[in-house]
Design an enzyme around this catalytic site. Structure first.
Site, PDB file in Angstrom:
ATOM      1  N   PRO A  81       0.795  -1.231   0.000  1.00  0.00           N
ATOM      2  CA  PRO A  81       0.000   0.000   0.000  1.00  0.00           C
ATOM      3  C   PRO A  81       0.829   1.284   0.000  1.00  0.00           C
ATOM      4  O   PRO A  81       0.860   2.042   0.976  1.00  0.00           O
ATOM      5  CB  PRO A  81      -0.834  -0.136   1.278  1.00  0.00           C
ATOM      6  CG  PRO A  81       0.049  -0.915   2.201  1.00  0.00           C
ATOM      7  CD  PRO A  81       0.781  -1.888   1.310  1.00  0.00           C
ATOM      8  N   CYS A  82       1.471   1.564  -1.124  1.00  0.00           N
ATOM      9  CA  CYS A  82       2.267   2.791  -1.226  1.00  0.00           C
ATOM     10  C   CYS A  82       1.389   4.030  -1.056  1.00  0.00           C
ATOM     11  O   CYS A  82       1.881   5.090  -0.693  1.00  0.00           O
ATOM     12  CB  CYS A  82       3.029   2.831  -2.537  1.00  0.00           C
ATOM     13  SG  CYS A  82       2.013   2.674  -4.005  1.00  0.00           S
ATOM     14  N   HIS A  83       0.090   3.880  -1.282  1.00  0.00           N
ATOM     15  CA  HIS A  83      -0.840   4.998  -1.120  1.00  0.00           C
ATOM     16  C   HIS A  83      -1.016   5.393   0.346  1.00  0.00           C
ATOM     17  O   HIS A  83      -1.591   6.434   0.626  1.00  0.00           O
ATOM     18  CB  HIS A  83      -2.201   4.640  -1.739  1.00  0.00           C
ATOM     19  CG  HIS A  83      -2.791   3.378  -1.209  1.00  0.00           C
ATOM     20  ND1 HIS A  83      -2.382   2.133  -1.657  1.00  0.00           N
ATOM     21  CD2 HIS A  83      -3.728   3.158  -0.259  1.00  0.00           C
ATOM     22  CE1 HIS A  83      -3.069   1.202  -1.004  1.00  0.00           C
ATOM     23  NE2 HIS A  83      -3.881   1.791  -0.162  1.00  0.00           N
ATOM     24  N   CYS A 107       2.601   2.477  -9.615  1.00  0.00           N
ATOM     25  CA  CYS A 107       2.267   2.577  -8.188  1.00  0.00           C
ATOM     26  C   CYS A 107       0.832   3.040  -8.039  1.00  0.00           C
ATOM     27  O   CYS A 107       0.322   3.771  -8.851  1.00  0.00           O
ATOM     28  CB  CYS A 107       3.204   3.562  -7.490  1.00  0.00           C
ATOM     29  SG  CYS A 107       2.942   3.654  -5.718  1.00  0.00           S
TER      30      CYS A 107
END
Length: 108
Positions: A81-83, A107
């Site tokens: 979860p780069c967000h 991403c």
């Protein structure tokens, strides 16, 4: 694999799903990026962290830009979860996104 797909679809539909146990093939992922992704996967749903906080967890606050670079190359969007990783002031963007959303094609 179908369970993972179903979980992602449910997540995108607004249901809470925990994807932290999804097995990922990271054989082609650089070691540093693996470490970043491992930390990012521990960020709980509904929470955020910062590039700097991840850098500190990896042992050196000066790695914040490297953390952003790794997240900008995340080959496992949603599952990693780069967000959930934001700039120090809480804004979206920072090193991996340059203010755009989505940050880039690789991403979330």
């Amino acid at each position: 694999m179908q369970d993972v797909i179903s979980s992602i679809v449910a997540l995108l539909a607004g249901e809470r799903r925990d994807l932290s146990a999804v097995a990922l093939d990271m054989t082609e992922v650089p070691e540093f990026n693996r470490r970043v992704y491992d930390v990012a996967r521990r960020i709980p749903a509904g929470s955020t962290s910062t590039y700097g906080a991840i850098a500190v967890e990896l042992g050196d606050r000066l790695l914040a830009r490297d953390v952003g670079e790794a997240l900008g190359h995340n080959p496992f969007p949603i599952v990693v979860p780069c967000h959930r990783v934001v700039a120090a002031d809480g804004r979206l963007g920072g090193f991996s996104a340059n203010g755009a959303w989505p940050p880039n094609a690789s991403c979330c």
